[in-house]
Design a protein around this motif. Structure first.
Motif, short mmCIF file in Angstrom:
data_model
loop_
_atom_site.label_atom_id
_atom_site.label_comp_id
_atom_site.label_asym_id
_atom_site.label_seq_id
_atom_site.Cartn_x
_atom_site.Cartn_y
_atom_site.Cartn_z
N PHE A 170 -21.82 30.23 60.81
CA PHE A 170 -21.25 31.57 60.81
C PHE A 170 -21.12 32.09 62.24
O PHE A 170 -22.00 31.88 63.08
N THR A 171 -20.03 32.80 62.51
CA THR A 171 -19.96 33.58 63.74
C THR A 171 -20.84 34.81 63.57
O THR A 171 -21.31 35.12 62.46
N GLN A 176 -23.24 38.79 60.00
CA GLN A 176 -23.57 40.17 59.69
C GLN A 176 -22.93 40.60 58.37
O GLN A 176 -23.53 41.32 57.57
N MET A 177 -21.70 40.14 58.15
CA MET A 177 -21.01 40.48 56.91
C MET A 177 -21.68 39.85 55.71
O MET A 177 -21.82 40.48 54.65
N MET A 178 -22.13 38.61 55.86
CA MET A 178 -22.80 37.94 54.76
C MET A 178 -24.11 38.64 54.42
O MET A 178 -24.45 38.84 53.24
N GLU A 216 -33.55 36.25 52.64
CA GLU A 216 -34.60 35.85 53.59
C GLU A 216 -34.10 34.74 54.52
O GLU A 216 -34.34 34.77 55.73
N ARG A 217 -33.39 33.76 53.97
CA ARG A 217 -32.87 32.67 54.80
C ARG A 217 -31.88 33.18 55.84
O ARG A 217 -31.93 32.80 57.01
N LEU A 218 -30.97 34.04 55.40
CA LEU A 218 -29.96 34.56 56.33
C LEU A 218 -30.58 35.48 57.38
O LEU A 218 -30.06 35.61 58.48
N GLY A 219 -31.71 36.09 57.03
CA GLY A 219 -32.37 36.99 57.96
C GLY A 219 -32.89 36.30 59.20
O GLY A 219 -33.02 36.93 60.26
N THR A 220 -33.18 35.01 59.10
CA THR A 220 -33.70 34.26 60.25
C THR A 220 -32.65 33.35 60.88
O THR A 220 -32.94 32.66 61.85
N LEU A 221 -31.45 33.36 60.34
CA LEU A 221 -30.39 32.48 60.83
C LEU A 221 -29.75 33.05 62.09
O LEU A 221 -29.51 34.25 62.19
N GLU A 222 -29.46 32.17 63.04
CA GLU A 222 -28.76 32.56 64.27
C GLU A 222 -27.27 32.23 64.14
O GLU A 222 -26.90 31.26 63.46
N PRO A 223 -26.41 33.00 64.78
CA PRO A 223 -24.98 32.66 64.77
C PRO A 223 -24.74 31.24 65.29
O PRO A 223 -25.41 30.79 66.22
N ALA A 224 -23.81 30.53 64.65
CA ALA A 224 -23.42 29.16 65.02
C ALA A 224 -24.48 28.12 64.69
O ALA A 224 -24.29 26.94 64.96
N GLU A 225 -25.58 28.53 64.08
CA GLU A 225 -26.60 27.57 63.66
C GLU A 225 -26.18 26.92 62.35
O GLU A 225 -25.61 27.57 61.48
N ASP A 226 -26.46 25.62 62.21
CA ASP A 226 -26.13 24.92 60.97
C ASP A 226 -26.87 25.56 59.80
O ASP A 226 -28.09 25.77 59.85
N PHE A 227 -26.13 25.86 58.74
CA PHE A 227 -26.70 26.50 57.56
C PHE A 227 -26.29 25.67 56.35
O PHE A 227 -25.16 25.74 55.87
N ALA A 228 -27.21 24.83 55.87
CA ALA A 228 -26.92 23.94 54.75
C ALA A 228 -27.15 24.68 53.44
O ALA A 228 -28.17 25.34 53.25
N VAL A 229 -26.18 24.56 52.53
CA VAL A 229 -26.29 25.22 51.23
C VAL A 229 -25.98 24.23 50.12
O VAL A 229 -25.16 23.32 50.28
N THR A 230 -26.67 24.40 49.01
CA THR A 230 -26.37 23.63 47.81
C THR A 230 -25.20 24.30 47.08
O THR A 230 -24.79 25.41 47.44
#
Length: 320
Positions: A170-171, A176-178, A216-230
């Motif tokens: 995510f940018t 922020q939108m998510m 909770e997961r998105l709260g610790t995520l940084e922009p441009a960081e890989d975010f794996a989802v099922t």
């Protein structure tokens, strides 16, 4: 005594070719056999003659001479290690191993997938080579079918974690939108009485308790960081963004207290500012929401779970 003459025909760089393959399959096999030893797993161990100690021993192979020694002294164990590793890698049972490899090699999800495919191709060729040269009664082909059947029974009872469906970066605005979308949907049950709110509450994936792990997961995520989802997680994000988009173009926005934060732009002002570079708040939200949902629909056009999710979202529109 069976002849090992065929070992002299093995190319001197065989280990170099198989190094990554042996390592990955060995780790996958070790991961499988380290699981709780229930009936189906014990059956696999009996069929293959493998246990964690023997697998650990085979996993110490580190050069061509050691590979030849294993092929000479315990070829069937090496065959079974590669077979079980291969079977595991084709299921979600190997997810912990793949995550570890990705972290250790500092590669992205696409590179990891390429590595896995490459190693599976090599193991397929290696197993075929052993099936051609190793004597066995019954044949190794029949033995392989028995192992595959027993493994299938084990997997049916232990499906393992959901596999990763996508890895997203995510940018800053998208992230922020998510977060906003999930928090907004999380707050809807407290927003009062409205047919739309009641309809959203019927969707299990969008109930507050279901949303909280993702928040909770998105709260610790940084922009441009890989975010794996099922796939279930992707469905949840897709529906949350769609619901958020609907809220922003309807009277529901007032009910959740965001009407003054994202005011509607009057028609005459909208025309006057048509050439402006900065979009309105609602317009920016709409662009991010539509961009994400279009990407999901384009990337997974035939995914049944997303097709069902889309139908549920379309049904929500009738309640506005």
């Amino acid at each position: 005594m069976p002849s090992n003459d065929w070992l002299h025909t093995i190319p001197a760089d065989l280990y170099d070719q198989l190094a990554h393959c042996l390592s990955l399959h060995g780790m996958a096999c070790a991961e499988l056999l380290s699981r709780p030893q229930e009936t189906q797993l014990l059956q696999l161990m009996a069929l293959t003659g493998l246990n964690t100690i023997r697998v650990a021993e085979l996993n110490t192979i580190a050069d061509h001479d050691q590979l030849l020694q294993a092929l000479e002294q315990q070829p069937h164990h090496l065959y079974n290690l590669m077979l079980l590793g291969r079977l595991s890698l084709e299921t979600s049972l190997a997810a912990p191993v793949l995550r570890y490899v990705q972290q250790q090699m500092h590669i992205d999800a696409a590179q990891l997938q390429q590595l896995k495919i490459y190693c599976l191709e090599l193991s397929g060729a290696f197993l075929a080579l052993l099936e051609e040269h190793l004597p066995a009664t019954p044949s190794l082909g029949l033995h392989r079918l028995q192992v595959e059947e027993a493994f299938g029974q084990y997997v049916a009872l232990h499906p393992g974690p959901e596999p990763t469906a996508a890895t997203i970066r995510f940018t800053e605005p998208q992230l922020q939108m998510m977060r906003l979308a999930l928090l907004l949907v999380h707050s809807l049950p407290e927003a009062g009485e409205h047919p739309f709110l009641q309809a959203v509450a019927e969707l299990a994936t969008l109930r507050p308790v279901a949303l909280e792990p993702m928040i909770e997961r998105l709260g610790t995520l940084e922009p441009a960081e890989d975010f794996a989802v099922t796939m279930p997680e992707l469905v949840q994000l897709y529906q949350a963004m769609q619901v958020c988009g609907m809220v922003f173009v309807s009277e529901v926005l007032e009910k959740v207290g965001l009407g003054s934060v994202f005011p509607t732009v009057p028609t005459d002002e909208r025309a006057a500012s048509a050439g402006a570079t900065e979009p309105s708040g609602r317009q920016a939200v709409g662009e991010i929401v539509s961009g994400f949902t279009r990407w999901v629909q384009y990337t997974f056009p035939q995914e049944p779970a997303l097709q069902q999710a889309r139908q549920q979202v379309l049904a929500l529109a009738d309640a506005l």
